[in-house]
Design an enzyme around this catalytic site. Structure first.
Site, PDB file in Angstrom:
ATOM      1  N   GLU A  99       0.883  -1.166   0.000  1.00 61.75           N
ATOM      2  CA  GLU A  99       0.000   0.000   0.000  1.00 61.75           C
ATOM      3  C   GLU A  99       0.915   1.208   0.000  1.00 61.75           C
ATOM      4  O   GLU A  99       1.496   1.566   1.024  1.00 61.75           O
ATOM      5  CB  GLU A  99      -0.929   0.036   1.218  1.00 61.75           C
ATOM      6  N   CYS A 108      -3.744   7.497   5.515  1.00 59.36           N
ATOM      7  CA  CYS A 108      -3.254   7.294   4.151  1.00 59.36           C
ATOM      8  C   CYS A 108      -4.192   7.917   3.121  1.00 59.36           C
ATOM      9  O   CYS A 108      -3.750   8.342   2.054  1.00 59.36           O
ATOM     10  CB  CYS A 108      -3.075   5.803   3.865  1.00 59.36           C
TER      11      CYS A 108
END
Length: 288
Positions: free
Chosen positions: A84, A119
């Site tokens: 990620e 994020c």
């Protein structure tokens, strides 16, 4: 947590500056009944964890973090890694204005909840001029400037120092036409160590035409993992430039298209590439 649910024993490592946070998470799990032997925590520099990974040859590795380390791990682990990557997350406000108070609240939450350390936090806001005329930026300003350290609606930044955030703000303000909407100052009355950041929620307005220039685009689309966002305004006829900006970004993680105009939504979705994309007048970039 997913690894635990599936009966695996994770070896957990995070940036050494934030190990204190994940240690407290593990202590919370132990308090709630998790066996202390179910997770191993490795504290130390990333190079130490890298040596462990190379020696252990794990069957499965999950990595969240910088692009540089992600690319290195992909090579060293021969592709046996789930990545990620970082994300500079955009939100486009379409021409149809409605639910003004809610949209302003959601923009504040997306950019500044959890001190912006998510994020999928809102990194840049493309606001159609109709929203600006309706007073959206003023309402976001009121919400963001009401955040304070005393009630933890803003807090320490774990991976950027105060100086680095303020230096980035200054670089953006050197762009012609740029202006500080709010913030841009260090928090006061605290004992947060200098290795961390302590700044007011901040937004810098950059004219769309200037943001798109090659000499400015890199700094405009630099992700600040903290209470910080870039704001710009677009008008009828400028959607191609907005879409061009979205496609030129190197990290496509999360996005939001705030509109109930189905033709506008379909056009944006058909001309952008992203990970998770939320759509509708109540669209968000994050649930945090």
């Amino acid at each position: 947590m997913g690894a635990l649910y599936m009966g695996n024993k994770p070896l957990l490592h995070v940036d050494q500056r934030v190990s204190v946070v994940v240690e407290q998470l593990l202590r919370l799990l132990h308090h709630c009944g998790a066996p202390p032997t179910d997770v191993d925590l490795l504290h130390g520099p990333g190079t130490t964890m890298g040596d462990v990974l190379k020696g252990a040859e794990p069957r499965s590795t999950l990595f969240t973090g910088s692009q540089r380390v992600a690319e290195r791990l992909a090579v060293e682990l021969h592709g046996k890694v789930f990545l990620e990557d970082a994300g500079f997350d955009w939100k486009i406000l379409g021409p149809d204005v409605r639910d003004l108070d809610y949209v302003a609240w959601q923009c504040d939450q997306d950019a500044y909840a959890c001190t912006g350390q998510k994020c999928s936090a809102q990194s840049i806001l493309f606001a159609h001029s109709n929203w600006v005329i309706a007073g959206l930026l003023d309402r976001i300003t009121d919400l963001a400037t009401s955040r304070k350290l005393s009630d933890l609606t803003v807090g320490p930044v774990l991976s950027w120092t105060t100086k680095s955030i303020l230096d980035h703000t200054k670089r953006l303000l050197q762009i012609p036409g740029a202006k500080l909407l709010f913030g841009g100052k260090p928090l006061s009355g605290h004992s947060i160590p200098e290795v961390y950041g302590a700044v007011e929620p901040t937004a810098v307005f950059i004219p769309l035409e200037q943001a798109l220039l090659p000499e400015h685009f890199g700094v405009v689309t630099t992700e600040v993992f903290g209470p910080f966002q870039v704001v710009t305004e677009w008008q009828d006829g400028q959607l191609p430039q907005v879409l061009d900006a979205c496609e030129r970004m190197s990290h496509h993680l999360t996005a939001a298209v705030v509109s109930n105009d189905i033709n506008f939504v379909q056009h944006v979705l058909g001309n952008t590439v992203n990970g998770t994309t939320y759509v509708g007048i109540r669209a968000r970039t994050t649930g945090g």
